[in-house]
Design a protein around this motif. Sequence first.
Motif, short mmCIF file in Angstrom:
data_model
loop_
_atom_site.label_atom_id
_atom_site.label_comp_id
_atom_site.label_asym_id
_atom_site.label_seq_id
_atom_site.Cartn_x
_atom_site.Cartn_y
_atom_site.Cartn_z
N LYS A 140 27.02 31.01 40.74
CA LYS A 140 27.49 29.79 40.07
C LYS A 140 28.09 30.11 38.70
CE LYS A 140 25.31 25.66 38.65
NZ LYS A 140 24.00 25.12 38.40
N GLN A 141 27.36 30.91 37.93
CA GLN A 141 27.85 31.26 36.58
C GLN A 141 29.14 32.07 36.66
OE1 GLN A 141 25.41 32.86 33.46
NE2 GLN A 141 23.55 31.96 34.27
N ALA A 142 29.18 33.01 37.62
CA ALA A 142 30.36 33.89 37.74
C ALA A 142 31.57 33.06 38.15
CB ALA A 142 30.09 35.00 38.75
N ALA A 143 31.42 32.23 39.18
CA ALA A 143 32.56 31.45 39.67
C ALA A 143 33.08 30.53 38.57
CB ALA A 143 32.17 30.67 40.92
N SER A 144 32.17 29.93 37.82
CA SER A 144 32.60 29.01 36.77
C SER A 144 33.36 29.78 35.67
CB SER A 144 31.37 28.27 36.25
OG SER A 144 31.54 27.89 34.94
N THR A 156 41.44 32.92 42.30
CA THR A 156 40.57 32.04 43.09
C THR A 156 39.32 32.82 43.49
OG1 THR A 156 42.59 31.08 43.98
CG2 THR A 156 40.55 30.57 45.17
N TYR A 157 38.19 32.12 43.53
CA TYR A 157 36.94 32.75 44.01
C TYR A 157 36.77 32.43 45.49
CZ TYR A 157 32.09 33.88 44.77
OH TYR A 157 30.93 34.42 45.28
N VAL A 210 37.10 40.53 41.00
CA VAL A 210 35.69 40.61 40.61
C VAL A 210 34.84 40.46 41.87
CG1 VAL A 210 33.84 39.64 39.20
CG2 VAL A 210 36.19 39.59 38.35
N TRP A 211 33.97 41.43 42.09
CA TRP A 211 33.01 41.34 43.21
C TRP A 211 31.77 40.64 42.67
CZ3 TRP A 211 32.52 47.13 45.14
CH2 TRP A 211 33.74 47.55 45.67
N VAL A 212 31.22 39.75 43.46
CA VAL A 212 30.02 39.04 43.01
C VAL A 212 28.83 39.39 43.93
CG1 VAL A 212 28.99 36.76 42.60
CG2 VAL A 212 31.37 37.18 41.97
N ASN A 213 27.75 39.83 43.28
CA ASN A 213 26.47 40.12 43.96
C ASN A 213 26.55 41.21 45.01
OD1 ASN A 213 24.61 38.48 42.55
ND2 ASN A 213 25.45 36.67 43.56
N GLN A 217 25.64 42.60 39.85
CA GLN A 217 25.97 41.16 40.01
C GLN A 217 27.46 40.93 39.89
OE1 GLN A 217 23.34 39.49 37.10
NE2 GLN A 217 21.53 39.99 38.31
N LEU A 218 28.09 41.64 38.93
CA LEU A 218 29.54 41.57 38.83
C LEU A 218 30.12 42.98 38.81
CD1 LEU A 218 28.86 38.65 37.69
CD2 LEU A 218 30.89 38.90 36.30
N ARG A 219 31.19 43.18 39.54
CA ARG A 219 31.99 44.39 39.38
C ARG A 219 33.37 43.87 39.01
NH1 ARG A 219 30.00 49.39 42.10
NH2 ARG A 219 27.99 49.52 41.07
N ILE A 220 33.77 44.13 37.77
CA ILE A 220 35.05 43.62 37.25
C ILE A 220 36.08 44.74 37.44
CG2 ILE A 220 36.18 42.65 35.22
CD1 ILE A 220 33.35 41.94 34.16
N ILE A 221 37.16 44.44 38.14
CA ILE A 221 38.06 45.49 38.62
C ILE A 221 39.52 45.19 38.24
CG2 ILE A 221 38.94 46.64 40.71
CD1 ILE A 221 36.32 45.44 42.10
N SER A 222 40.19 46.24 37.74
CA SER A 222 41.64 46.13 37.53
C SER A 222 42.26 47.24 38.37
CB SER A 222 41.92 46.33 36.04
OG SER A 222 43.30 46.47 35.82
N MET A 223 43.27 46.95 39.15
CA MET A 223 43.88 48.00 39.98
C MET A 223 45.34 47.69 40.29
SD MET A 223 41.68 47.33 43.49
CE MET A 223 42.46 48.50 44.59
#
Length: 349
Positions: A140-144, A156-157, A210-213, A217-223
């Motif tokens: 919930k926190q990540a998507a928001s 978009t999530y 961003v991968w969630v869980n 909990q988060l993997r923040i990715i730039s590629m």
Amino acid sequence: MVSLNSYPSFPSDCKSLLSKHLTKKVYEQLKDKKTSSGFTLAQAIASGVENHDSGIGVYAGDIESYDTFAALFDPIIKEYHGFLKSDSHVSNLNANDLNAPNPDSENKYIVSTRIRVGRNIANLPLGPAITKEQRDEVEKQAASALNSLEGNLKGTYYPLDGMKEDVSEKLIEDHFLFKAGDRFLEAAGLNRNWPKARGIYHNDEKTFLVWVNEEDQLRIISMQQGGDIKEVFQRLTSAISKIEEKIKFLYSDHLGFITSCPTNLGTAMRASVHIKVPYLSQDYAHFEEITNKHHLQIRGINGEHSQSVGSVYDISNRRRLGVTEVQCVQDMYDGVVELIKVEKELALR
Ligand code: ADP
Ligand code: IOM
């Protein structure tokens, strides 16, 4: 519930750091300990006990695990990162400090570049010990927070629950999404309640994701395709600072960003290229000599524990703790420059 009745045995060819550092003495010292979220030694070592081909084999269930099970984690952290208890971690996410002009402007060697960081939310357990409700709260926190991003980070999530199989398979094949059913994560308790509360956020170009869980909990990715490593780093650092305006992440002055696997502590950053080296990879000892010199790791092209395809390898920084983010990327960049130089020389022979 994972239980452990006696000291686990490992085959003689097992190379995991767990098998090396879980001595009988350490086992006896830790076997009855628990963190306040109820995380036990049996849970911490389950992945490596079940999977003898683990590189490490140990996971933390919460920040406290790194203290409660320090007799096991400290020697692993020391061996993997070269980081001592007396050392402290320093961060530098300033892209201007990175010296990385594109080493392959003709796109002959570098297929793609990817830099990710792991992050976990403050005051919650890590994935191996999280409850279903807490995991839902992370999503919930990540998507928001992600849905508030703008400009080139706007996207978009997509929850995994309900995602069509052909869509998820294509995302995995294109290296954007994590695999389902990873046996190392399964044994660590990281796949509980799958696919609930798992998902992926991405912009239209799929250059920011961003991968969630998953493992964290988060993997923040730039590629992106090609070798513009600095551009990839810049996009990542600006995304991290935007997300940090909304979410407070688990951090300690000593260990930096806290992650479920001790290899990711500190910067939690893995900067990689997929690079084609058909000549150099025939002399694997020489290939490894160069990667070791620059503190790099060689992986296959379908993620950790996978094989190379068509002489393309995933080359990334090995050290993540006690070095800054800029240094992590610089290690990778300097090594890649040398790999390309040697590959060119070998091709002329
Ligand atoms: P992590 O990078 O989060 O530690 P993995 O090693 O499992 O996890 O890699 C996750 C995915 O990212 C895999 O599909 C892998 O092929 C992909 N990947 C990693 N580096 C690159 C890269 N430089 N270019 C394209 N895809 C990459
Ligand atoms: N980070 C984690 N997936 N890995 C190091 C697992 C292992 O091989 O032990």
